[in-house]
Design an enzyme around this catalytic site. Structure first.
Site, mmCIF file in Angstrom:
data_model
loop_
_atom_site.group_PDB
_atom_site.id
_atom_site.type_symbol
_atom_site.label_atom_id
_atom_site.label_comp_id
_atom_site.label_asym_id
_atom_site.label_seq_id
_atom_site.Cartn_x
_atom_site.Cartn_y
_atom_site.Cartn_z
ATOM 1 N N ASP A 55 1.511 6.286 5.686
ATOM 2 C CA ASP A 55 0.552 5.342 5.103
ATOM 3 C C ASP A 55 1.092 4.664 3.836
ATOM 4 O OD1 ASP A 55 -1.849 4.100 5.619
ATOM 5 O OD2 ASP A 55 -3.055 5.518 4.464
ATOM 6 N N ASP B 160 -12.278 7.167 3.795
ATOM 7 C CA ASP B 160 -11.066 6.895 4.574
ATOM 8 C C ASP B 160 -10.688 5.415 4.533
ATOM 9 O OD1 ASP B 160 -8.890 7.464 6.112
ATOM 10 O OD2 ASP B 160 -10.006 7.733 7.994
ATOM 11 N N GLU C 111 -9.590 3.772 2.141
ATOM 12 C CA GLU C 111 -9.056 3.878 0.784
ATOM 13 C C GLU C 111 -8.026 2.801 0.476
ATOM 14 O OE1 GLU C 111 -7.735 5.336 3.280
ATOM 15 O OE2 GLU C 111 -5.606 5.003 2.948
ATOM 16 N N ARG D 131 -7.933 -0.442 0.974
ATOM 17 C CA ARG D 131 -8.484 -1.630 0.327
ATOM 18 C C ARG D 131 -8.899 -1.340 -1.124
ATOM 19 N NH1 ARG D 131 -12.895 -1.992 5.027
ATOM 20 N NH2 ARG D 131 -11.155 -0.990 6.100
ATOM 21 N N LYS E 132 -10.147 12.912 8.368
ATOM 22 C CA LYS E 132 -9.691 12.496 9.697
ATOM 23 C C LYS E 132 -9.627 13.693 10.638
ATOM 24 C CE LYS E 132 -6.693 8.686 8.187
ATOM 25 N NZ LYS E 132 -7.325 7.583 8.921
ATOM 26 N N LYS F 58 0.844 -1.205 0.000
ATOM 27 C CA LYS F 58 0.000 0.000 0.000
ATOM 28 C C LYS F 58 0.872 1.244 0.000
ATOM 29 C CE LYS F 58 -3.309 2.600 2.890
ATOM 30 N NZ LYS F 58 -4.133 2.614 4.122
ATOM 31 N N ASP G 53 -2.618 10.150 3.776
ATOM 32 C CA ASP G 53 -4.015 9.766 3.930
ATOM 33 C C ASP G 53 -4.732 10.763 4.840
ATOM 34 O OD1 ASP G 53 -6.451 8.564 4.166
ATOM 35 O OD2 ASP G 53 -5.750 6.875 5.406
HETATM 36 N N1 BES Z 1 -4.345 4.382 6.951
HETATM 37 C C1 BES Z 1 -5.518 4.154 7.721
HETATM 38 C C2 BES Z 1 -5.299 3.138 8.838
HETATM 39 C C3 BES Z 1 -4.574 3.639 10.058
HETATM 40 C C4 BES Z 1 -5.189 4.478 10.942
HETATM 41 C C5 BES Z 1 -3.316 3.180 10.340
HETATM 42 C C6 BES Z 1 -4.527 4.885 12.079
HETATM 43 C C7 BES Z 1 -2.664 3.568 11.483
HETATM 44 C C8 BES Z 1 -3.257 4.425 12.351
HETATM 45 C C9 BES Z 1 -6.631 3.631 6.823
HETATM 46 O O1 BES Z 1 -6.645 4.130 5.542
HETATM 47 C C10 BES Z 1 -7.910 4.033 7.462
HETATM 48 O O2 BES Z 1 -8.164 5.209 7.539
HETATM 49 N N2 BES Z 1 -8.691 3.062 7.932
HETATM 50 C C11 BES Z 1 -9.906 3.324 8.587
HETATM 51 C C12 BES Z 1 -10.917 2.345 8.084
HETATM 52 C C13 BES Z 1 -12.325 2.642 8.542
HETATM 53 C C14 BES Z 1 -12.836 3.906 7.879
HETATM 54 C C15 BES Z 1 -13.198 1.471 8.185
HETATM 55 C C16 BES Z 1 -9.690 3.141 10.086
HETATM 56 O O3 BES Z 1 -8.992 2.209 10.481
HETATM 57 O O4 BES Z 1 -10.203 3.958 10.840
HETATM 58 ZN ZN ZN Z 2 -4.848 4.727 4.770
HETATM 59 MN MN MN Z 3 -7.712 5.968 5.425
#
Ligand code: BES
Ligand code: ZN
Ligand code: MN
Length: 497
Positions: free
Chosen positions: A290, A349, A351, A353, A279, A267, A272
């Protein structure tokens, strides 16, 4: 740093610093004991004087030990001998590296790799010694105009081994340096800010890597190519950004022609923000990390090249920013992936996947033996496993087992979570084939469930590295994980090495 293999009596070696292990309570290791005899009980006296008792994390530096040939001796606490495993060993080496680097000695000889470590053979002890020293002394100061380096840092380190381990020790040092270089590349890229490390920058780094080896061919697909391939999910994430997305492919041909490759998919979200589902501001800077999955793929290729691994390996890196903007994806938008499956983007968010699913479909063309994706995918994984283990989910238990074993051996652990059918209905959508989020429960598993729908044609594993790829707080910075795990996994596949 220059590493060499040594096989000498600790009291007669001429060096800036001899590094010796001490166990709890006040127990001399074999090398320390030999040193102590020559120095007429100096170490015994220090221990009984209460200067240290061997607890993990303790170090004691003594100058001009009389009777020995070295300028300094550094005693390193190793804890209880029965509890001295790979994790404790790596901590002891890290503590020693820090202390000797600050001591003013520019060369040293370590006797730590001589110690008995419950779950590490001599090869791993020496290799890990190199990796840990390199990693401990790395400072992310590329963008500081004044470097805060030690005035007289350590430059040469001898690693002492028993005579019979000499041959494998040379290989261990070379392998350790290759892995350390891979880890360092991953950390450097991870630490770079989003305004420098863009998708185009990652592509140029991959091209540079390609120039370092005739076995590696690198190509970069532009957005026009993605459109042709029908990569609507990847493109939907890139829509909010002015930086063009890139799909980077690395083909390393070290194995026989026709040998099915391992494909590593990383990835590469270079920042992000969450997109329209933006966020919160607190710690949002950390979303420059990210792209650590992508960085770990590049780091692993660097290690592969330097070790000349006799294997075929392919890297696929979807790289993009995730930003809000006038053309950005909106919650509720429905996009069509390369596989033809439609996706309702309920949260922009989620994104990672979306870019990975198209990269997974694209990976089919390499007729892979196995595909492993590496991604900072879910905050839920940080909650589940913290900073100690990556989350591992797979459609093939044999593959999962190999990755778990590689992680254990390399001191870069993963922990398996279930990928049961029971979780799949959480992704149901009223309007498309699936939604891109699965609700609050089991967020790491539903993210993997989403990916699994694009990985049905091959053996596949997913490493969620959200908790392990970087540290926050005072030590904020990329870790380079899981380059060690991945390189170990590839090494384990080279029977003829
Ligand atoms: N890059 C983030 C995951 C992340 C968040 C990694 C905080 C490390 C610390 C990912 O793109 C994301 O935002 N995931 C969301 C998914 C949710 C919207 C289903 C998450 O984990 O909040
Ligand atoms: Zn992300
Ligand atoms: Mn995200």
């Amino acid at each position: 740093m220059k590493f060499t293999v040594k096989c000498e009596n600790p009291a007669s070696v001429k060096t800036g610093c001899v590094i010796l292990g001490i166990f709890e309570r006040r127990k001399l290791s074999d090398a320390a004991s030999r040193f102590d005899k020559t120095c007429r009980g100096l170490l015994t006296k220090l221990l009984h004087g209460g200067d240290m008792d061997g607890k993990p994390g303790q170090t004691l530096l003594v100058h001009y030990p009389s009777g020995a040939k070295c300028e300094r001796v550094l005693l390193v606490g190793c804890g209880k001998p029965g509890e001295f495993n790979g994790t404790a060993y790596r901590k002891a080496v890290a503590g020693a590296a820090q202390a000797v680097n600050a001591s003013g000695a520019s060369d040293a000889v370590s006797y730590l790799a001589d110690l008995d470590v419950s779950d590490c053979d001599s090869y791993i002890r020496v290799r890990a010694h190199v990796e840990v020293v390199r990693s401990t002394l790395y400072t992310p100061d590329e963008l500081k105009s004044k470097k805060d380096k030690e005035s007289r840092p350590l430059r040469r380190l001898g690693i002492n081994v028993h005579a019979e381990a000499g041959e494998s020790a040379h290989q261990a040092i070379a392998d350790g340096e290759a892995i350390a270089n891979g880890v360092q590349l991953a950390r450097t890229l991870g630490d770079l800010p989003g305004n420098i490390c863009t998708p185009s920058y990652l592509a140029s780094q991959a091209r540079d890597l390609g120039k370092s080896s005739t076995r590696l061919k690198v190509s970069v697909m532009e957005e026009a190519g993605m459109k042709k391939h029908g990569m609507g999910a990847l493109l939907s994430v890139a829509r909010g950004s002015d930086e063009p997305a890139k799909l980077i492919t690395l083909v390393y041909s070290g194995g026989k022609t026709g040998q099915k490759p391992v494909v590593l998919v990383g990835k590469g979200v270079t920042f992000d923000s969450g997109g329209i589902s933006i966020k919160p501001a607190a710690a949002m800077d950390e979303m420059k990390f990210d792209m650590c999955g992508a960085a770990s793929v590049l780091g692993t290729f660097k290690a592969c090249i330097e070790m000349n691994l006799p294997l075929n390996v392919v890297g696929v890196i979807p790289a993009t920013e995730n930003l809000p903007g006038g053309r950005a994806s909106k919650p509720g938008d429905i996009v069509t992936s390369m596989s033809g499956q439609t996706i309702e983007v309920l949260n922009t968010d989620a994104e990672g996947r979306l870019i990975l699913c198209d990269a997974l479909s694209y990976s089919e063309r390499f007729k892979p033996d196995a595909v492993i994706d590496i991604a900072t995918l879910t905050g839920a994984c940080v909650i589940a496993l913290g900073a100690h283990a990556a989350g591992l989910l797979s459609n093939d238990d044999a593959l999962a087992g190999k990755l778990l074993d590689a992680g254990k051996a390399a001191g870069d652990r993963a922990w398996q979570l279930p990928l049961w059918e029971d979780y799949q209905p959480q992704l149901d959508s009223n309007f498309a084939d699936m939604a891109n989020i699965g609700g609050r429960e089991a967020g790491t598993i539903t993210a993997a469930c989403f990916l699994s729908r694009f990985a049905e044609k091959y053996h596949w594993a997913h490493l969620d590295i959200a908790g392990v790829a970087w540290k926050n707080g005072k030590e904020k910075g990329a870790t380079g994980r899981p380059v060690s795990l991945l390189t170990q996994f590839l090494l384990d596949r080279c029977a003829d090495r």
